[in-house]
Motif scaffolding. Structure first.
Motif, PDB file in Angstrom:
ATOM      1  N   ARG A  38       0.816  -1.226   0.000  1.00 39.48           N
ATOM      2  CA  ARG A  38       0.000   0.000   0.000  1.00 39.48           C
ATOM      3  C   ARG A  38       0.844   1.267   0.000  1.00 39.48           C
ATOM      4  N   GLU A  39       1.918   1.282   0.766  1.00 36.44           N
ATOM      5  CA  GLU A  39       2.669   2.525   0.969  1.00 36.44           C
ATOM      6  C   GLU A  39       3.866   2.711   0.046  1.00 36.44           C
ATOM      7  N   ARG A  40       4.473   1.620  -0.439  1.00 38.60           N
ATOM      8  CA  ARG A  40       5.696   1.763  -1.218  1.00 38.60           C
ATOM      9  C   ARG A  40       5.562   1.302  -2.666  1.00 38.60           C
ATOM     10  N   LEU A  41       4.776   0.268  -2.918  1.00 41.61           N
ATOM     11  CA  LEU A  41       4.686  -0.258  -4.281  1.00 41.61           C
ATOM     12  C   LEU A  41       3.550   0.361  -5.084  1.00 41.61           C
ATOM     13  N   LYS A  42       2.399   0.585  -4.430  1.00 40.42           N
ATOM     14  CA  LYS A  42       1.247   1.140  -5.133  1.00 40.42           C
ATOM     15  C   LYS A  42       1.564   2.552  -5.606  1.00 40.42           C
ATOM     16  N   ASP A  43       1.309   2.799  -6.861  1.00 38.82           N
ATOM     17  CA  ASP A  43       1.508   4.089  -7.521  1.00 38.82           C
ATOM     18  C   ASP A  43       2.965   4.434  -7.806  1.00 38.82           C
ATOM     19  N   SER A  44       3.900   3.527  -7.474  1.00 41.89           N
ATOM     20  CA  SER A  44       5.278   3.734  -7.928  1.00 41.89           C
ATOM     21  C   SER A  44       5.672   2.588  -8.847  1.00 41.89           C
ATOM     22  N   VAL A  45       5.440   1.363  -8.416  1.00 37.41           N
ATOM     23  CA  VAL A  45       5.717   0.174  -9.215  1.00 37.41           C
ATOM     24  C   VAL A  45       4.413  -0.410  -9.753  1.00 37.41           C
ATOM     25  N   LEU A  46       3.412  -0.440  -8.915  1.00 34.20           N
ATOM     26  CA  LEU A  46       2.101  -0.959  -9.299  1.00 34.20           C
ATOM     27  C   LEU A  46       1.201   0.219  -9.667  1.00 34.20           C
ATOM     28  N   LEU A  47       0.801   0.278 -10.906  1.00 30.68           N
ATOM     29  CA  LEU A  47       0.101   1.447 -11.427  1.00 30.68           C
ATOM     30  C   LEU A  47      -1.388   1.184 -11.645  1.00 30.68           C
ATOM     31  N   GLU A  48      -2.183   2.187 -11.290  1.00 34.59           N
ATOM     32  CA  GLU A  48      -3.628   2.071 -11.493  1.00 34.59           C
ATOM     33  C   GLU A  48      -3.931   1.962 -12.982  1.00 34.59           C
ATOM     34  N   GLY A  49      -4.834   1.073 -13.333  1.00 36.53           N
ATOM     35  CA  GLY A  49      -5.188   0.842 -14.722  1.00 36.53           C
ATOM     36  C   GLY A  49      -4.289  -0.171 -15.409  1.00 36.53           C
ATOM     37  N   VAL A  50      -3.149  -0.454 -14.818  1.00 36.58           N
ATOM     38  CA  VAL A  50      -2.230  -1.458 -15.354  1.00 36.58           C
ATOM     39  C   VAL A  50      -2.199  -2.659 -14.426  1.00 36.58           C
ATOM     40  N   HIS A  51      -1.826  -2.409 -13.173  1.00 37.33           N
ATOM     41  CA  HIS A  51      -1.669  -3.481 -12.189  1.00 37.33           C
ATOM     42  C   HIS A  51      -2.836  -3.589 -11.213  1.00 37.33           C
ATOM     43  N   TYR A  52      -3.624  -2.556 -11.108  1.00 41.84           N
ATOM     44  CA  TYR A  52      -4.784  -2.625 -10.227  1.00 41.84           C
ATOM     45  C   TYR A  52      -5.897  -1.727 -10.732  1.00 41.84           C
ATOM     46  N   ILE A  53      -7.100  -2.044 -10.256  1.00 38.81           N
ATOM     47  CA  ILE A  53      -8.283  -1.265 -10.615  1.00 38.81           C
ATOM     48  C   ILE A  53      -9.063  -0.937  -9.343  1.00 38.81           C
ATOM     49  N   ARG A  54      -9.936   0.045  -9.480  1.00 40.15           N
ATOM     50  CA  ARG A  54     -10.895   0.386  -8.436  1.00 40.15           C
ATOM     51  C   ARG A  54     -12.283   0.118  -9.030  1.00 40.15           C
TER      52      ARG A  54
END
Length: 69
Positions: free
Chosen positions: A21-37
């Motif tokens: 949640r704090e280090r990988l999301k939005d730096s390595v894991l990108l919204e629309g590529v690696h995760y969705i809401r």
């Protein structure tokens, strides 16, 4: 596609959920590529196949360091 919660992803990649949640999301894991809401909500679902593919293709630290020398 396989959708995972943060806790489920944590078990597969052996990272603490907080690190995801704090280090990988939005730096390595990108919204629309690696995760969705889903449905524009707050809940996050990670796409396992995309993460697995990118983990396997990511350059190793040794490859990165050898390019510096």
């Amino acid at each position: 596609m396989t959708y995972l919660t943060t806790d489920e992803l944590s078990e597969l990649i052996k990272y603490d959920p907080r690190t995801i949640r704090e280090r990988l999301k939005d730096s390595v894991l990108l919204e629309g590529v690696h995760y969705i809401r889903p449905f524009g909500g707050r809940k996050i679902l990670y796409i396992w196949e995309k993460i697995e593919k990118d983990m396997a293709e990511a350059p190793s630290i040794h490859a990165l360091l050898s390019g510096i020398q």
